[in-house]
Scaffold this motif. Structure first.
Motif, mmCIF file in Angstrom:
data_model
loop_
_atom_site.group_PDB
_atom_site.id
_atom_site.type_symbol
_atom_site.label_atom_id
_atom_site.label_comp_id
_atom_site.label_asym_id
_atom_site.label_seq_id
_atom_site.Cartn_x
_atom_site.Cartn_y
_atom_site.Cartn_z
ATOM 1 N N ILE A 175 0.518 12.014 -9.730
ATOM 2 C CA ILE A 175 -0.243 13.257 -9.572
ATOM 3 C C ILE A 175 0.673 14.465 -9.729
ATOM 4 O O ILE A 175 0.318 15.445 -10.402
ATOM 5 C CB ILE A 175 -0.977 13.276 -8.215
ATOM 6 C CG1 ILE A 175 -2.126 12.268 -8.244
ATOM 7 C CG2 ILE A 175 -1.492 14.660 -7.880
ATOM 8 C CD1 ILE A 175 -2.766 12.021 -6.902
ATOM 9 N N LEU A 176 1.866 14.412 -9.135
ATOM 10 C CA LEU A 176 2.809 15.526 -9.267
ATOM 11 C C LEU A 176 3.289 15.685 -10.709
ATOM 12 O O LEU A 176 3.456 16.806 -11.191
ATOM 13 C CB LEU A 176 3.991 15.332 -8.319
ATOM 14 C CG LEU A 176 3.665 15.455 -6.832
ATOM 15 C CD1 LEU A 176 4.893 15.133 -5.990
ATOM 16 C CD2 LEU A 176 3.146 16.840 -6.513
ATOM 17 N N PHE A 177 3.497 14.566 -11.409
ATOM 18 C CA PHE A 177 3.909 14.630 -12.806
ATOM 19 C C PHE A 177 2.805 15.263 -13.659
ATOM 20 O O PHE A 177 3.080 16.096 -14.535
ATOM 21 C CB PHE A 177 4.250 13.236 -13.319
ATOM 22 C CG PHE A 177 4.755 13.221 -14.730
ATOM 23 C CD1 PHE A 177 5.981 13.783 -15.045
ATOM 24 C CD2 PHE A 177 4.001 12.657 -15.741
ATOM 25 C CE1 PHE A 177 6.445 13.777 -16.346
ATOM 26 C CE2 PHE A 177 4.459 12.643 -17.039
ATOM 27 C CZ PHE A 177 5.686 13.204 -17.341
ATOM 28 N N ILE A 178 1.556 14.899 -13.401
ATOM 29 C CA ILE A 178 0.436 15.492 -14.132
ATOM 30 C C ILE A 178 0.329 16.985 -13.831
ATOM 31 O O ILE A 178 0.056 17.797 -14.725
ATOM 32 C CB ILE A 178 -0.875 14.751 -13.801
ATOM 33 C CG1 ILE A 178 -0.842 13.352 -14.401
ATOM 34 C CG2 ILE A 178 -2.092 15.513 -14.299
ATOM 35 C CD1 ILE A 178 -1.967 12.449 -13.959
ATOM 36 N N LEU A 179 0.562 17.373 -12.569
ATOM 37 C CA LEU A 179 0.544 18.786 -12.202
ATOM 38 C C LEU A 179 1.616 19.571 -12.956
ATOM 39 O O LEU A 179 1.356 20.667 -13.461
ATOM 40 C CB LEU A 179 0.741 18.946 -10.692
ATOM 41 C CG LEU A 179 0.803 20.371 -10.173
ATOM 42 C CD1 LEU A 179 -0.552 21.049 -10.340
ATOM 43 C CD2 LEU A 179 1.224 20.380 -8.720
ATOM 44 N N ILE A 180 2.800 18.993 -13.075
ATOM 45 C CA ILE A 180 3.868 19.652 -13.826
ATOM 46 C C ILE A 180 3.491 19.783 -15.294
ATOM 47 O O ILE A 180 3.693 20.846 -15.904
ATOM 48 C CB ILE A 180 5.196 18.892 -13.657
ATOM 49 C CG1 ILE A 180 5.692 19.030 -12.225
ATOM 50 C CG2 ILE A 180 6.258 19.385 -14.639
ATOM 51 C CD1 ILE A 180 6.873 18.160 -11.886
ATOM 52 N N LEU A 181 2.934 18.731 -15.875
ATOM 53 C CA LEU A 181 2.522 18.792 -17.284
ATOM 54 C C LEU A 181 1.435 19.838 -17.511
ATOM 55 O O LEU A 181 1.457 20.561 -18.516
ATOM 56 C CB LEU A 181 2.030 17.421 -17.755
ATOM 57 C CG LEU A 181 3.089 16.346 -17.932
ATOM 58 C CD1 LEU A 181 2.441 15.039 -18.362
ATOM 59 C CD2 LEU A 181 4.141 16.776 -18.931
ATOM 60 N N ILE A 182 0.497 19.949 -16.584
ATOM 61 C CA ILE A 182 -0.564 20.957 -16.705
ATOM 62 C C ILE A 182 0.027 22.361 -16.631
ATOM 63 O O ILE A 182 -0.338 23.247 -17.410
ATOM 64 C CB ILE A 182 -1.648 20.740 -15.633
ATOM 65 C CG1 ILE A 182 -2.457 19.484 -15.952
ATOM 66 C CG2 ILE A 182 -2.566 21.938 -15.528
ATOM 67 C CD1 ILE A 182 -3.404 19.063 -14.844
ATOM 68 N N CYS A 183 0.956 22.576 -15.698
ATOM 69 C CA CYS A 183 1.586 23.898 -15.570
ATOM 70 C C CYS A 183 2.383 24.264 -16.821
ATOM 71 O O CYS A 183 2.340 25.410 -17.280
ATOM 72 C CB CYS A 183 2.489 23.945 -14.341
ATOM 73 S SG CYS A 183 1.603 23.985 -12.788
ATOM 74 N N THR B 194 0.825 -1.208 0.000
ATOM 75 C CA THR B 194 0.000 0.000 0.000
ATOM 76 C C THR B 194 0.857 1.255 0.000
ATOM 77 O O THR B 194 0.508 2.237 -0.647
ATOM 78 C CB THR B 194 -0.944 0.038 1.225
ATOM 79 O OG1 THR B 194 -0.442 -0.751 2.271
ATOM 80 C CG2 THR B 194 -2.323 -0.339 0.881
ATOM 81 N N LEU B 195 1.977 1.224 0.703
ATOM 82 C CA LEU B 195 2.883 2.375 0.695
ATOM 83 C C LEU B 195 3.481 2.597 -0.695
ATOM 84 O O LEU B 195 3.591 3.740 -1.159
ATOM 85 C CB LEU B 195 4.003 2.185 1.720
ATOM 86 C CG LEU B 195 3.615 2.357 3.178
ATOM 87 C CD1 LEU B 195 4.786 2.001 4.083
ATOM 88 C CD2 LEU B 195 3.172 3.774 3.443
ATOM 89 N N ILE B 196 3.832 1.517 -1.354
ATOM 90 C CA ILE B 196 4.400 1.632 -2.699
ATOM 91 C C ILE B 196 3.348 2.164 -3.671
ATOM 92 O O ILE B 196 3.628 3.066 -4.481
ATOM 93 C CB ILE B 196 4.955 0.273 -3.167
ATOM 94 C CG1 ILE B 196 6.196 -0.084 -2.348
ATOM 95 C CG2 ILE B 196 5.275 0.285 -4.656
ATOM 96 C CD1 ILE B 196 6.723 -1.470 -2.599
ATOM 97 N N LYS B 197 2.134 1.641 -3.605
ATOM 98 C CA LYS B 197 1.059 2.112 -4.488
ATOM 99 C C LYS B 197 0.732 3.578 -4.224
ATOM 100 O O LYS B 197 0.532 4.360 -5.159
ATOM 101 C CB LYS B 197 -0.190 1.250 -4.318
ATOM 102 C CG LYS B 197 -0.062 -0.122 -4.912
ATOM 103 C CD LYS B 197 -1.313 -0.939 -4.706
ATOM 104 C CE LYS B 197 -1.131 -2.341 -5.238
ATOM 105 N NZ LYS B 197 -2.309 -3.181 -5.041
ATOM 106 N N THR B 198 0.692 3.964 -2.955
ATOM 107 C CA THR B 198 0.419 5.360 -2.613
ATOM 108 C C THR B 198 1.535 6.266 -3.098
ATOM 109 O O THR B 198 1.281 7.352 -3.623
ATOM 110 C CB THR B 198 0.242 5.505 -1.085
ATOM 111 O OG1 THR B 198 -0.765 4.603 -0.649
ATOM 112 C CG2 THR B 198 -0.149 6.910 -0.714
ATOM 113 N N GLY B 199 2.771 5.819 -2.953
ATOM 114 C CA GLY B 199 3.909 6.601 -3.444
ATOM 115 C C GLY B 199 3.853 6.820 -4.941
ATOM 116 O O GLY B 199 4.101 7.930 -5.432
ATOM 117 N N TRP B 200 3.526 5.761 -5.688
ATOM 118 C CA TRP B 200 3.422 5.904 -7.141
ATOM 119 C C TRP B 200 2.275 6.825 -7.531
ATOM 120 O O TRP B 200 2.366 7.577 -8.497
ATOM 121 C CB TRP B 200 3.255 4.545 -7.814
ATOM 122 C CG TRP B 200 4.565 3.867 -8.040
ATOM 123 C CD1 TRP B 200 5.024 2.759 -7.420
ATOM 124 C CD2 TRP B 200 5.591 4.280 -8.947
ATOM 125 N NE1 TRP B 200 6.275 2.450 -7.877
ATOM 126 C CE2 TRP B 200 6.647 3.350 -8.818
ATOM 127 C CE3 TRP B 200 5.723 5.315 -9.849
ATOM 128 C CZ2 TRP B 200 7.820 3.462 -9.562
ATOM 129 C CZ3 TRP B 200 6.888 5.418 -10.590
ATOM 130 C CH2 TRP B 200 7.908 4.501 -10.444
#
Length: 75
Positions: free
Chosen positions: A15-23, A4-10
């Motif tokens: 989400i952060l990668f998508i945020l960067i792409l949107i910006c 669960t920690l690994i899945k949450t980390g990914w």
């Protein structure tokens, strides 16, 4: 628990990668004057990161991500 920690980390990384792409997309569409300070700073940092990265490193990261995606799709 580790799974669960690994899945949450990914999920957080995705989400952060998508945020960067949107910006980056908003910075390109709206231009430097139309977008806000946050979008301009993300766009500047992304440009500096990609320009200073050696081509071999970029290719290596791309190959590793492609292999990960291929292995993830196999049953």
């Amino acid at each position: 628990m580790i799974d669960t920690l690994i899945k949450t980390g990914w999920r957080v990384v995705e989400i952060l990668f998508i945020l960067i792409l949107i910006c980056v997309a908003l910075g390109i569409i709206m231009g430097p004057d139309g977008s806000g300070i946050f979008i301009n700073s993300v766009l500047t940092n992304t440009n500096n990161f990609l320009r200073n990265m050696p081509p071999g490193t970029f290719l290596g990261v791309f190959v590793i991500l492609a292999l990960y995606c291929l292995m993830k799709k196999k049953p």
